[in-house]
Design a protein around this motif. Sequence first.
Motif, short mmCIF file in Angstrom:
data_model
loop_
_atom_site.label_atom_id
_atom_site.label_comp_id
_atom_site.label_asym_id
_atom_site.label_seq_id
_atom_site.Cartn_x
_atom_site.Cartn_y
_atom_site.Cartn_z
N UNK A 1 0.81 -1.21 0.00
CA UNK A 1 0.00 0.00 0.00
C UNK A 1 0.85 1.27 0.00
N UNK A 2 2.15 1.14 0.01
CA UNK A 2 3.01 2.32 -0.01
C UNK A 2 2.74 3.16 -1.25
N UNK A 3 2.78 4.44 -1.06
CA UNK A 3 2.57 5.35 -2.18
C UNK A 3 3.76 6.28 -2.29
N UNK A 4 4.11 6.60 -3.52
CA UNK A 4 5.21 7.54 -3.73
C UNK A 4 4.80 8.94 -3.34
N UNK A 5 5.76 9.79 -3.01
CA UNK A 5 5.44 11.17 -2.63
C UNK A 5 4.93 11.98 -3.81
N UNK A 6 4.12 12.97 -3.52
CA UNK A 6 3.62 13.88 -4.55
C UNK A 6 4.60 15.05 -4.65
N UNK A 7 5.17 15.21 -5.83
CA UNK A 7 6.18 16.23 -6.07
C UNK A 7 5.61 17.33 -6.97
N UNK A 8 5.68 18.56 -6.52
CA UNK A 8 5.29 19.70 -7.34
C UNK A 8 6.57 20.26 -7.95
N UNK A 9 6.70 20.19 -9.26
CA UNK A 9 7.96 20.55 -9.92
C UNK A 9 7.77 21.56 -11.02
N UNK A 10 8.72 22.48 -11.12
CA UNK A 10 8.72 23.50 -12.17
C UNK A 10 8.61 22.85 -13.54
N UNK A 11 7.89 23.48 -14.45
CA UNK A 11 7.63 22.92 -15.78
C UNK A 11 8.91 22.56 -16.52
N UNK A 12 9.97 23.32 -16.31
CA UNK A 12 11.22 23.06 -17.02
C UNK A 12 11.90 21.77 -16.58
N UNK B 1 3.35 13.92 5.02
CA UNK B 1 3.34 12.78 5.94
C UNK B 1 3.84 11.52 5.24
N UNK B 2 4.28 11.65 4.00
CA UNK B 2 4.73 10.48 3.24
C UNK B 2 6.14 10.07 3.69
N UNK B 3 6.32 8.84 4.15
CA UNK B 3 7.62 8.40 4.64
C UNK B 3 8.70 8.32 3.56
N UNK B 4 8.29 8.36 2.30
CA UNK B 4 9.24 8.28 1.19
C UNK B 4 9.74 9.66 0.74
N UNK B 5 9.09 10.71 1.20
CA UNK B 5 9.38 12.06 0.70
C UNK B 5 10.82 12.49 0.99
N UNK B 6 11.28 12.32 2.21
CA UNK B 6 12.62 12.78 2.56
C UNK B 6 13.69 11.98 1.81
#
Length: 250
Positions: free
Chosen positions: A22-33, A222-227
Amino acid sequence: MRFLVACAMVLGAILGGPAEAQRKGPLVLAAASLQESMTAAADAWAKQGHPRPVISFAASSALARQVQAGGAADLFASADQEWMDVLDKAGLLAPGTRATFLGNRLVVVQPAGGRDRLRVATLAAALAKGPVAMADPDAVPAGKYGKAALEKLGAWAQVAPHVVRGESVRAALALVERGAAPFGIVYATDAKASAKVRVAGLFPTSSHPPITYPVARLKASANPEAEGFRRFLTSRAGKAIFAHYGFSPR
């Protein structure tokens, strides 16, 4: 007993299986470039056995405002320091996680069939004829860098009336790709990513603030994978991926 174990396994499958599944990857907000490069970094991270990060690409300004409005996300990678500053001052970044990890260059592009070679002495005059595709110079980093460069060269007043504004640097690039504008101001990495444009001129680095990309984990994450993914992006291996796409590691 075996019956109870079997029932537990069935119930677990119905509810989504073991926690590992059930682990989910982190949601990353990234610049369009960062579109191609961040996608490649996410793929590399997933190959190491991690859940693949989910990436949302847009102008840094739009993404920062999304975070300000309470939008859920784990990491933010901006194309300038100013929008990261906005979130930092608002207390929306996880302390100690902000790091500048990439650099870029600002260029003038034209459709691939063009043959112009714009030097500093001729660049302003050529762009003053317009139209010139740019990311919104009032908010989007690429547009702000472009405006600053043209102001430094004494050409903004002449170019401004001919600017066609895009919501992001990739929107500006698309206008040139389609032939809707003879010139566009984008990052060197955007030009490298497209076979439909060529670099016609290069802005001196002294004509605008340094183009740097910071990344940070958001305080609400709160995603443990984010860091772990943030550290991967700023690692030697992570930076090597971005260097492949034309970015300069910092």
